[in-house]
Structure formats: C-alpha cells, structure tokens
Design an enzyme around this catalytic site. Structure first.
Site, PDB file in Angstrom:
ATOM      1  N   CYS A   1      -2.527   8.389   6.993  1.00  0.00           N
ATOM      2  CA  CYS A   1      -1.141   8.448   7.482  1.00  0.00           C
ATOM      3  C   CYS A   1      -1.122   8.721   8.980  1.00  0.00           C
ATOM      4  O   CYS A   1      -0.316   8.146   9.717  1.00  0.00           O
ATOM      5  CB  CYS A   1      -0.355   9.546   6.760  1.00  0.00           C
ATOM      6  SG  CYS A   1      -0.140   9.228   5.011  1.00  0.00           S
TER       7      CYS A   1
ATOM      8  N   CYS B   1       0.816  -1.216   0.000  1.00  0.00           N
ATOM      9  CA  CYS B   1       0.000   0.000   0.000  1.00  0.00           C
ATOM     10  C   CYS B   1       0.845   1.259   0.000  1.00  0.00           C
ATOM     11  O   CYS B   1       0.317   2.365  -0.055  1.00  0.00           O
ATOM     12  CB  CYS B   1      -0.922   0.021   1.202  1.00  0.00           C
ATOM     13  SG  CYS B   1      -2.092  -1.326   1.189  1.00  0.00           S
TER      14      CYS B   1
END
Lengths: 139, 397
Positions: free
Chosen positions: A104, A35
C-alpha cells in the site's frame, strides 16, 4: 495488539487531503481494481512547489492511510523533494504497516511519481525517463 | 451507540450460559482422566460417554459413531484422508468435492493431489449451489470419496446433502460432509441425510473452541492419524477434553431444543438486513436467497473495498467479516465469491453478517442505518466509483 497502529487508524478514519482537484496540474493513478486497490493523486504545482495535493483511493485501511500520509508529506514541498519520498518513509511515518500491507505504501510512492510525471508531460518539461519506471503490475 | 453488535457468528460464537455451566464441573470437581481405572477416572468416563450419547442423539447417530476431535478442521482432515487412503488400498484414488469448500477441506485435498490422488472440484453455480446430478455424473469406478459441505461458511447456501448422499449410497461411494456451519443451525440427521462421515465444531453453536466431532458411520473404516493412547476407540489418541466435550454436548442439545424457534428468529432478523441493505444502489446479495442459512447475509457493494468497510463498521461498534483480499492476507479475494463467478473487483467489496438468536431487531435497524452511510463515504473517495458513475467503467452489479 490491533492490526494497525494508531497513526494508521487516524489517517484512515480522518484522511487528510481527500478529494479531487478539478484544475490539477498533474494526475497519477496506480493500482488496479482487480487487486483491490487504486490510488489517484492530484497535484497543483507553482514554481516547482507542490502547492496543493488531493487523493481518491479505493482500497483497504492501510491504502487510504498511506495516501493520506503521503499527500501530507509532499504538500508544500518542492517537486525535487517529493520525488525522493520512498514507500519506506511513508510506512515509517505511519508507525509501521503490517508486512503484507507494505505494498500500500509502494502504491502511494508510485502514485506521487505518476502525478509528477503527468505534470512534466503536460508542461513539456524534460526529464530522464529512467527516473520514472512503469509502476509494477500488482498481481 | 457504544454497545458492540456482534454479527460474525459464522466465525465464532459466544459460549452460552448453558455451555459455561456445563463445563464448570469438569474444571475442578470431575477432573479425572477417563482412561484411569480409579473412581475419579471412571466418574469422568461416565460423563464422557453421556456426552457422546447426547451428541449422537442430536445427530441421529449411534454413540459409537461419534469421535471427539479438536474441532472441525481436524475432523475434516481425518475424514478425508481416511476415506482417501481406504480407497487407495482398493485402487480408488479419485475424490469429488466442490470449488467452494472450507480450506480445511480444500487444503487437505491439495495435499492428497500432491500424493497422487485426483480430485474433481464441481463448480458451484452463480447462486452457490451444486446439483446431485453433477455429483452423479462425476462419480467414476475409482471414486473413493465425495466430500461436499452442508452449508457454506461465507455465502450461507445450503447444499442438497440428502440427495447427494442418496446418489453416493446408490453408487457405493463414501460420503463426507463438512457440516460445521449447519449443525445446531438447521436440521441435520446423518441417517435421513445419507451421510457416512460428518464434521462439526462446537464453537459455531455457542459451545467452546478447540472441540469438535467426527461422525463416522459404523461400517465405514476410519484411520488413525493422531497416534498414542487408545482413546476414542483407538481412532484419536490424547486425553479427552472433557470440559470442552461436556460443554459442547450441552450447547448442541440446547441448540437442537430451540432449533426451529431460533431459525425463525434469525430469518426474521436476516431479512431485515437483506431488505434494508439491498436498497443500496449497485449492491448484490451473494448466495441463493431461499436455500440459505437462516443467519447468513453476504452482500457486495460495488466501488468499495471490504476491509475499509469492516474497519469503519467496527468504529461504529459493528463486528462483521469480509471476503476481500485484504482480510484474507493475500491479493485474491475469497475463493468462495470467485467460485460464484463474481468478478475480482466486485468480490473485494463484500460484507458478511452472520447472526445468532441473541441479536435483536434494534441491532439490525442500526446496521441498516450505518452501512449505507459508510458505503456512501467510501464511494465518495473511491476513484473506481467515480469511473463507474462517469460511465468510464461498466457497472458489474
């Protein structure tokens, strides 16, 4: 308008606490290379206080900035406080992240929890497993 | 070095002085509407047709085969839908393309699939190429259209368009090519290359943004999708973007005038980059080394992520591009790099440098000096690289 806030760029280009701790008391790694982001956080704990923290991150600018900011936010803090750190708080401390980059900050929160769980496991400290759900598999 | 080094010319180019000068007269002086009957309008009409002749000559086409559009995406949309619906009228609802086309093509094909068309996506090989034989084998009695890009926008490979066109001619299937990255950069001739329909965009060859061309061969039916006035022989309504069209024609003519010298110059610069950056351990050039646009470099560096590489390059004044997920706004890296068979984790670490003749050897040397330092830094903080180096993870490149 730039993609990222000045805070994000500052933490990306001059990341705090970057590196490893060879004598870490707990290590947390989340994300996956497929990813495009992996975060690894090392903590040193003394008397319930996170005395030192380092990170290594493979990922985009906001992943590196989130790691840097999150480690700043837990350094010197009691574990109990580090466990209350949310991804939202990390993103806010960075003056915001673009919507598609919020994951994130989630990784940063998860990496810290994973490091604390590792510390508990290694030291035989009892905890409620419900407090440490398996991090989401990022598709 | 404070100067900006722009090496993202596949994204867009700066307008050339020639194009800017060519545009100016049409902003104020020759401002007429080419559809107006009065002298001001007719003056504009003359210039419009001159521009059409110039573009046609540059492509080896007839002026009446040139349709001005808002750019490459519109031309792709119109060409593909037109050929699809023309085919469907005769019961042909099969389309052949590749799995690494531009999204203007892929997303149009996806919509057509939703409408009941069947699309065969030919898989490109690891070098980013397909063969004419693949096309030939895929053609069926109900094939309405073959659409294959002339050159790939990310990895820069040049496809065997002339040979694919010959196969399509023989099998009497309409052939469209998205030549947005090719026109003005390598020789393109619609006659010699057996092309029925071709899309191009002005801003890729130092012309203005928002203007492009659909070439459609005279015996190929063309459907109208933007309804309105009778501009472009009724095939594309809307008052013509005369400043843009005239600037595009000038930019294209200039590109063709200097085609071979520009190609030689870009190749020289490109090879400095490829040779220099290939010295980085665990790096890989993506796309065929030979059948490649003169100005394209696309490399992967294992253990790092492309967006952070781009941001750090930008801080050094280098403007480039990447196929990483983070730059695409999704979690998947570029479909082009995946089509070449690159593993996800490698595709995330890609860097595209696309040149123009104004770039210099000094700039290339600066890039070759800076990129390895940034890659090394990002690797030094990358847990993936640590695992690779410790042998806990297998090197893929």
């Amino acid at each position: 308008m730039a993609l990222y806030s000045e805070k994000v760029m500052d933490h990306f280009t001059n990341p705090r606490n970057v590196g490893k701790l060879d004598d870490a008391d707990g290590i947390g790694e989340v994300g996956n290379a497929r990813c495009g982001d992996i975060m690894k956080i090392y903590i040193k704990v003394k008397d319930g206080i996170i005395t030192d923290v380092k990170f290594n991150t493979f990922g985009c600018g906001s992943a590196i900035a989130s790691s840097s900011m999150a480690t700043e936010m837990i350094k010197g803090k009691p574990i109990s406080e580090a466990l209350t750190l949310t991804n939202k708080a990390v993103a806010e401390a960075l003056d915001g992240l673009p919507a598609h980059k919020m994951h994130c900050s989630v990784l940063a929160e998860e990496a810290i929890r994973a490091a604390i769980k590792d510390y508990y496991d290694k030291n035989g400290i009892a905890y409620d497993p419900a407090e440490f759900p398996e991090p989401d598999e990022h598709e | 070095m404070a100067k900006t080094i722009y090496v993202d010319n596949a994204a867009t180019t700066a307008m050339s002085d020639i194009a800017v000068e060519a545009m100016k007269p049409y902003l104020q002086g020759i401002y007429g509407n080419p559809s107006s009957l009065h002298s001001v309008g007719q003056r504009a009409k003359e210039e419009l047709e001159k521009a059409r002749e110039t573009v046609a000559a540059c492509l080896g086409a007839q002026p009446r085969e040139i349709y001005f559009t808002s750019g490459g995406s519109e031309a792709d949309n119109q060409a593909i839908r037109s050929a699809a619906y023309t085919g469907a009228f005769k019961g042909k609802k099969h389309i052949i393309s590749t799995n690494f086309e531009h999204h203007a093509v892929l997303h149009t094909l996806k919509k057509l699939e939703d409408e009941g068309f069947e699309v065969t996506y030919l898989p490109v090989d690891k070098n980013g190429l397909i063969t004419p034989a693949q096309v030939e084998e895929a053609i069926r009695p109900d094939t309405a259209l073959v659409t294959v890009m002339y050159a790939n926008n990310e990895v820069g490979t040049i496809l065997p368009i002339r040979e694919i066109g010959a196969v399509c001619r023989e099998r009497k299937v309409t052939f469209h090519t998205d030549a947005v990255q090719a026109v003005g950069h390598i020789p393109v001739d619609v006659e010699e290359d057996n092309i029925d329909m071709l899309s191009l965009s002005a801003h890729k060859f130092h012309g203005p943004k928002g203007v492009g061309v659909l070439y459609c061969k005279k015996n190929i039916p063309l459907k109208t999708f933007i309804e309105g006035g009778a501009q472009e022989r009724g095939k594309r309504a809307g008052t013509e973007n005369l400043p843009g069209i005239c600037a595009m024609a000038a930019a294209l003519q200039d590109a063709i005038n200097h085609l071979y010298e520009n190609m030689a110059k870009e190749e020289l610069l490109r090879n400095i980059l490829i040779d220099g950056l290939s010295k980085i351990p665990h790096s890989k050039l993506n796309g065929d080394r030979i059948k490649r646009l003169p100005g394209n470099v696309n490399m992967c560096f294992e253990g790092i992520e492309g967006e952070s590489l781009l941001l750090l390059l930008d801080s050094k004044g280098i403007c480039a591009s990447s196929g990483s997920a983070c730059t695409s706004g999704s979690l998947d890296p570029s479909h082009v790099l995946l089509a070449l068979g690159l593993p996800h984790e490698v595709a995330h670490g890609s860097l595209r440098l696309s040149l123009c003749p104004e770039n210099t050897e000094e700039e290339m040397r600066y890039i070759v000096g800076e990129v390895p330092k940034i890659v090394e830094y990002l690797r030094s903080i990358s847990p993936v690289w640590e695992e690779l180096e410790k042998g806990q993870r297998k090197h893929l490149i």
